[in-house]
Write an enzyme that holds these catalytic residues in place. Structure first.
Site, PDB file in Angstrom:
ATOM      1  N   LYS A  21       2.038 -31.092 -25.955  1.00 50.53           N
ATOM      2  CA  LYS A  21       2.130 -32.555 -26.039  1.00 50.53           C
ATOM      3  C   LYS A  21       3.009 -33.129 -24.930  1.00 50.53           C
ATOM      4  CE  LYS A  21       3.720 -32.973 -30.233  1.00 50.53           C
ATOM      5  NZ  LYS A  21       3.872 -31.527 -30.527  1.00 50.53           N
ATOM      6  N   ARG A  96       4.868 -39.429 -38.412  1.00 50.35           N
ATOM      7  CA  ARG A  96       4.855 -38.067 -38.942  1.00 50.35           C
ATOM      8  C   ARG A  96       4.283 -37.995 -40.351  1.00 50.35           C
ATOM      9  NH1 ARG A  96       7.736 -34.277 -36.092  1.00 50.35           N
ATOM     10  NH2 ARG A  96       9.140 -35.029 -34.465  1.00 50.35           N
ATOM     11  N   ARG A 135       7.270 -15.673 -25.084  1.00 48.94           N
ATOM     12  CA  ARG A 135       7.938 -16.366 -23.968  1.00 48.94           C
ATOM     13  C   ARG A 135       9.365 -15.844 -23.750  1.00 48.94           C
ATOM     14  NH1 ARG A 135       6.814 -22.658 -25.509  1.00 48.94           N
ATOM     15  NH2 ARG A 135       8.301 -22.062 -27.137  1.00 48.94           N
ATOM     16  N   ARG A 169      14.275 -17.657 -26.838  1.00 45.80           N
ATOM     17  CA  ARG A 169      14.802 -18.596 -27.808  1.00 45.80           C
ATOM     18  C   ARG A 169      14.838 -17.927 -29.172  1.00 45.80           C
ATOM     19  NH1 ARG A 169      11.973 -24.428 -27.407  1.00 45.80           N
ATOM     20  NH2 ARG A 169      12.554 -24.231 -29.592  1.00 45.80           N
ATOM     21  N   ARG A 180       6.508 -22.537 -38.565  1.00 48.92           N
ATOM     22  CA  ARG A 180       6.461 -23.878 -37.987  1.00 48.92           C
ATOM     23  C   ARG A 180       5.036 -24.421 -37.980  1.00 48.92           C
ATOM     24  NH1 ARG A 180       9.886 -22.246 -33.396  1.00 48.92           N
ATOM     25  NH2 ARG A 180       8.285 -22.952 -31.959  1.00 48.92           N
TER      26      ARG A 180
END
Length: 226
Positions: A21, A96, A135, A169, A180
């Site tokens: 996004k 949201r 990542r 992370r 998530r």
């Protein structure tokens, strides 16, 4: 879509973490001069500037509470009063909930505006878990890598600067990413229904390349612009 044309296109970007996004919003900003409006950024700016809504938000936050929808909408309304929004806006991170979407419709209507397109960036959950959990980044220069898609040439050594401290992370584990995504789907389902019922929902496959997704979004914006 209902084909409504408006001087100020209003886009809502929907998509889970990692769907792109932010990247796509920046591309649309640069290409079409649209204004990306993040409620988090607006909230911080309102508090910093000491607006009436910002003062109300600051009091709530200092008390450890959650800023109400009414305050967020008031801050957004203040921002929509500024002349640059006539270039068109991208809403990222708001609404949201179904209730927020209803309230947003009312706020925009009072300003002679309406959501022209709510764009759901769709993903394959399994692929997203792999994409995000793999990542890692060089702590020295910030170069990004991926276990499968962009590994370092030599294990544990940054191609760009030769650094050996590659970090991940803490919330990019497969389990956290899956949780998530599940939360996103549960939270967003009412929004999908809301915008679909109004004929403005569009779906774009976010598993394609960044360039391909950008092309699809650009076509949507061009169709909205008068």
């Amino acid at each position: 879509m209902d084909g409504q044309m408006q001087a100020a296109p209003v886009l809502v970007l929907l998509g889970p973490p990692g769907a792109g996004k932010g990247t796509q919003a920046r591309v649309l900003e640069e290409r079409f001069g649209l204004i990306q409006l993040s409620t988090g950024d607006l909230l911080r700016a309102a508090v910093r500037e000491g607006t009436q809504a910002g003062q109300a938000a600051k009091a709530v936050m200092e008390a450890g509470g959650l800023v109400s929808d009414d305050i967020v909408l008031s801050i957004l309304d203040d921002r929509l009063a500024q002349p640059d929004v006539t270039r068109g806006i991208i809403l990222d991170g708001f609404p949201r909930t179904g209730a927020q979407a209803e309230a947003l419709d009312g706020l925009l209507a009072r300003r002679g505006m309406a959501v022209g397109a709510a764009i759901a960036l769709t993903v394959d959950d399994g692929s997203m878990v792999e994409r995000i959990s793999g990542r890692h980044t060089c702590a020295g220069c910030g170069e990004g890598y991926h276990d499968n898609f962009k590994p370092t040439a030599a294990p544990g050594i940054c191609d760009a600067c030769g650094g050996t401290e590659l970090t991940r992370r803490a919330d990019d584990t497969a389990e956290t990413v899956a949780a998530r995504l599940q939360a996103y789907h549960a939270e967003t389902a009412p929004l999908i229904d809301h915008f679909e019922s109004r004929g403005v929902l569009l779906r774009v496959d976010a598993m394609r390349s960044i360039a391909d997704v950008s092309m699809a979004l650009a076509a949507i914006v061009r169709a909205l612009k008068p």
